[in-house]
Design an enzyme around this catalytic site. Structure first.
Site, mmCIF file in Angstrom:
data_model
loop_
_atom_site.group_PDB
_atom_site.id
_atom_site.type_symbol
_atom_site.label_atom_id
_atom_site.label_comp_id
_atom_site.label_asym_id
_atom_site.label_seq_id
_atom_site.Cartn_x
_atom_site.Cartn_y
_atom_site.Cartn_z
ATOM 1 N N ARG A 141 0.821 -1.215 0.000
ATOM 2 C CA ARG A 141 0.000 0.000 0.000
ATOM 3 C C ARG A 141 0.853 1.261 0.000
ATOM 4 N NH1 ARG A 141 -5.363 -1.549 2.616
ATOM 5 N NH2 ARG A 141 -5.803 0.660 2.700
ATOM 6 N N TYR A 144 0.800 4.286 -2.538
ATOM 7 C CA TYR A 144 -0.290 5.253 -2.362
ATOM 8 C C TYR A 144 -0.067 6.097 -1.104
ATOM 9 C CZ TYR A 144 -5.117 7.002 -1.976
ATOM 10 O OH TYR A 144 -6.238 7.801 -1.880
ATOM 11 N N GLU A 146 2.586 6.556 0.929
ATOM 12 C CA GLU A 146 3.789 7.396 0.984
ATOM 13 C C GLU A 146 3.778 8.449 -0.129
ATOM 14 O OE1 GLU A 146 5.359 7.465 3.562
ATOM 15 O OE2 GLU A 146 6.106 5.541 4.282
ATOM 16 N N LYS A 148 1.114 9.969 -1.205
ATOM 17 C CA LYS A 148 0.246 11.038 -0.702
ATOM 18 C C LYS A 148 0.928 11.824 0.421
ATOM 19 C CE LYS A 148 -3.772 10.660 -2.928
ATOM 20 N NZ LYS A 148 -4.471 11.774 -3.592
ATOM 21 N N ARG A 185 -13.517 -1.550 -3.637
ATOM 22 C CA ARG A 185 -13.818 -0.846 -2.388
ATOM 23 C C ARG A 185 -15.073 -1.448 -1.786
ATOM 24 N NH1 ARG A 185 -12.258 5.458 -3.407
ATOM 25 N NH2 ARG A 185 -12.591 5.046 -5.615
ATOM 26 N N VAL A 186 -15.150 -1.391 -0.456
ATOM 27 C CA VAL A 186 -16.135 -2.235 0.217
ATOM 28 C C VAL A 186 -17.575 -1.882 -0.160
ATOM 29 C CG1 VAL A 186 -16.077 -0.887 2.378
ATOM 30 C CG2 VAL A 186 -16.747 -3.268 2.429
ATOM 31 N N VAL A 187 -17.894 -0.602 -0.285
ATOM 32 C CA VAL A 187 -19.291 -0.237 -0.568
ATOM 33 C C VAL A 187 -19.695 -0.727 -1.958
ATOM 34 C CG1 VAL A 187 -20.909 1.667 -0.888
ATOM 35 C CG2 VAL A 187 -19.279 1.749 1.001
ATOM 36 N N ARG A 210 -15.223 0.924 9.600
ATOM 37 C CA ARG A 210 -14.904 2.036 8.716
ATOM 38 C C ARG A 210 -15.995 3.083 8.900
ATOM 39 N NH1 ARG A 210 -11.060 -0.556 8.240
ATOM 40 N NH2 ARG A 210 -9.846 -1.154 6.408
ATOM 41 N N ARG A 276 -10.801 2.903 11.351
ATOM 42 C CA ARG A 276 -10.489 4.198 10.741
ATOM 43 C C ARG A 276 -11.677 5.095 11.003
ATOM 44 N NH1 ARG A 276 -7.815 4.466 6.173
ATOM 45 N NH2 ARG A 276 -5.819 3.702 6.780
HETATM 46 N N1 LIG Z 1 -12.966 8.038 -2.620
HETATM 47 C C1 LIG Z 1 -12.334 7.969 -1.456
HETATM 48 O O1 LIG Z 1 -12.823 7.322 -0.528
HETATM 49 C C2 LIG Z 1 -11.025 8.703 -1.255
HETATM 50 C C3 LIG Z 1 -10.420 8.614 0.007
HETATM 51 C C4 LIG Z 1 -9.236 9.279 0.218
HETATM 52 C C5 LIG Z 1 -8.663 10.047 -0.783
HETATM 53 N N2 LIG Z 1 -9.261 10.123 -1.987
HETATM 54 C C6 LIG Z 1 -8.606 10.923 -3.029
HETATM 55 O O2 LIG Z 1 -9.541 11.658 -3.788
HETATM 56 C C7 LIG Z 1 -9.122 11.702 -5.149
HETATM 57 C C8 LIG Z 1 -10.250 11.197 -6.039
HETATM 58 O O3 LIG Z 1 -10.533 9.854 -5.701
HETATM 59 P P1 LIG Z 1 -11.722 9.019 -6.365
HETATM 60 O O4 LIG Z 1 -12.304 8.168 -5.331
HETATM 61 O O5 LIG Z 1 -12.582 9.927 -7.139
HETATM 62 O O6 LIG Z 1 -10.891 8.045 -7.316
HETATM 63 P P2 LIG Z 1 -10.967 7.825 -8.896
HETATM 64 O O7 LIG Z 1 -9.999 6.749 -9.211
HETATM 65 O O8 LIG Z 1 -12.401 7.642 -9.309
HETATM 66 O O9 LIG Z 1 -10.477 9.222 -9.465
HETATM 67 C C9 LIG Z 1 -9.131 9.520 -9.734
HETATM 68 C C10 LIG Z 1 -9.073 10.187 -11.087
HETATM 69 O O10 LIG Z 1 -7.711 10.548 -11.367
HETATM 70 C C11 LIG Z 1 -7.413 10.147 -12.705
HETATM 71 N N3 LIG Z 1 -5.972 9.934 -12.787
HETATM 72 C C12 LIG Z 1 -5.234 8.943 -12.230
HETATM 73 N N4 LIG Z 1 -3.945 9.093 -12.537
HETATM 74 C C13 LIG Z 1 -3.849 10.208 -13.303
HETATM 75 C C14 LIG Z 1 -2.780 10.880 -13.936
HETATM 76 N N5 LIG Z 1 -1.517 10.426 -13.834
HETATM 77 N N6 LIG Z 1 -3.053 11.988 -14.662
HETATM 78 C C15 LIG Z 1 -4.319 12.450 -14.793
HETATM 79 N N7 LIG Z 1 -5.372 11.856 -14.211
HETATM 80 C C16 LIG Z 1 -5.134 10.747 -13.468
HETATM 81 C C17 LIG Z 1 -8.235 8.903 -12.925
HETATM 82 O O11 LIG Z 1 -8.410 8.592 -14.294
HETATM 83 C C18 LIG Z 1 -9.526 9.274 -12.228
HETATM 84 O O12 LIG Z 1 -10.406 9.962 -13.071
HETATM 85 C C19 LIG Z 1 -7.847 10.874 -5.255
HETATM 86 O O13 LIG Z 1 -6.741 11.741 -5.192
HETATM 87 C C20 LIG Z 1 -7.889 10.009 -4.017
HETATM 88 O O14 LIG Z 1 -6.605 9.656 -3.583
HETATM 89 C C21 LIG Z 1 -10.445 9.462 -2.254
#
Ligand SMILES: NC(=O)c1ccc[n+]([C@@H]2O[C@H](COP(=O)([O-])OP(=O)(O)OC[C@H]3O[C@@H](n4cnc5c(N)ncnc54)[C@H](O)[C@@H]3O)[C@@H](O)[C@H]2O)c1
Length: 312
Positions: A141, A144, A146, A148, A185-187, A210, A276
């Site tokens: 993991r 992701y 590290e 972030k 993802r769980v949901v 969660r 969490r």
């Molecule tokens: N959904 C959650 O529960 C959650 C929790 C913690 C953090 N986040 C953060 O929120 C953000 C959005 O998450 P999400 O759930 O919508 O995920 P997601 O995977 O649906 O969205 C991520 C988007 O980024 C795009 N992407 C990935 N790599 C890319 C790159 N190199 N260049 C351009 N675009 C790129 C993907 O195509 C996608 O559209 C992310 O940064 C994620 O780490 C989400």
């Protein structure tokens, strides 16, 4: 009206942020490489002259003119971020460097979608922003977590070194329509399995907890954070503190779907956190924000989305 760029704007959360900011009257530049996102998530804007979609990978520099940047680009689910872990770290780290460089040139306010994963498998519960975390730097993991964490470091160094106007939020589990159906993802897992009448996979005993935040609440938190005064950087936790065990979630999903799927138990994945839960005291105080949508109402919307998706 502002010109606002959203990286990762065609993803799950990003597309809802596009909805909200367009509704608020802004011009949106949605930048995405469509790794986990999809044009379908934003296709309802294609006739909107305030919306522009650009295929671009944030690990490469980008030169555009905007007033604000929301940096969301990064695969968020373990199956996707572990598919190409080197690219995941590059997306977080090079992506942050490129977007911060752009914000510096434009003197634009920039927002980072960080994550509760920066806390790792925490010894403190619930997690306040002041907790530094317990993260394995070399596990599956880590790309992701590290990545972030390093992105946060870059945001705060650009703030200290270049006086950049940064806003950092740490997102806890978020769910809702437009989640990827196969992201593990769980949901989404439970709903898709229940709708297909397949067994519901529970990892471990199902007693791990969660907290789940509905996407509209999350987006409201983003907008409020972006509107705070210059100098308030965060990080701010955003999430729903309501805590549920995986067994409770499975039961709710089965009830809402009206499914007879059986529960099956599998071993816990490596480094899976047992608990969490966000401490949202700071978000309440600074953003006057609390989540409004309860789990049952949010799940109903999400079940409706997946039911339609699977029937087409
Ligand atoms: N959904 C959650 O529960 C959650 C929790 C913690 C953090 N986040 C953060 O929120 C953000 C959005 O998450 P999400 O759930 O919508 O995920 P997601 O995977 O649906 O969205 C991520 C988007 O980024 C795009 N992407 C990935 N790599 C890319 C790159 N190199 N260049 C351009 N675009 C790129 C993907 O195509 C996608 O559209 C992310 O940064 C994620 O780490 C989400």
């Amino acid at each position: 009206m502002q010109r606002i760029m959203i990286t990762g704007g065609a993803g799950f959360v990003g597309s809802h942020l596009c909805d909200r900011l367009l509704k608020d009257g802004h011009d949106i530049l949605c930048v995405d490489n469509f790794f986990t996102g999809s044009k379908v998530n934003v296709s309802h804007f294609f006739n909107n002259s305030h919306f522009e979609l650009m295929r671009h990978d944030v690990t490469f520099p980008l030169y555009v003119e905007v007033d604000q940047i929301y940096n969301l680009a990064c695969p968020a689910s373990p199956v996707h971020y572990q598919y190409d872990p080197v690219q995941t770290t590059k997306t977080s780290v090079h992506g942050a460097i490129n977007m911060l460089g752009l914000a510096k040139r434009l003197k634009a306010r920039i927002f980072q979608a960080s994550t509760s994963e920066v806390y790792g498998d925490p010894e403190v519960h619930p997690q306040p922003e002041s907790y530094w975390g317990r993260v394995n730097p070399i596990g599956p993991r880590s790309c992701y977590d590290e990545g972030k964490r390093c992105a946060e470091t870059l945001f705060f160094d650009y703030h200290r070194q270049h006086n950049l106007d940064v806003k950092v939020v740490r997102i806890f589990n978020t769910y809702g329509p437009r989640m990827h159906p196969n992201d593990g993802r769980v949901v989404s897992n439970f709903i898709v399995q229940a709708l297909k009448g397949e067994d519901i996979t529970i990892y471990g005993t199902g007693q791990q907890t969660r907290s789940f935040c509905y996407v509209d609440d999350m987006v409201e938190g983003f907008v409020r954070m972006m509107a705070t005064e210059r100098g308030f950087t965060g990080p701010v936790n955003l999430g729903n503190p309501g805590e549920f065990t995986m067994l409770e979630l499975a039961e709710k999903v089965l009830m809402l779907v009206g499914s007879k799927s059986k529960l099956v138990f599998m071993p816990l994945p490596v480094d899976d956190p047992k608990q969490r839960q966000p401490d949202i005291t700071l978000a309440k105080a600074k953003l006057d924000w609390t989540p409004k949508v309860n789990l049952e109402d949010g799940l109903k919307e999400t079940v409706h989305y997946f039911r339609t998706l699977l029937s087409t």
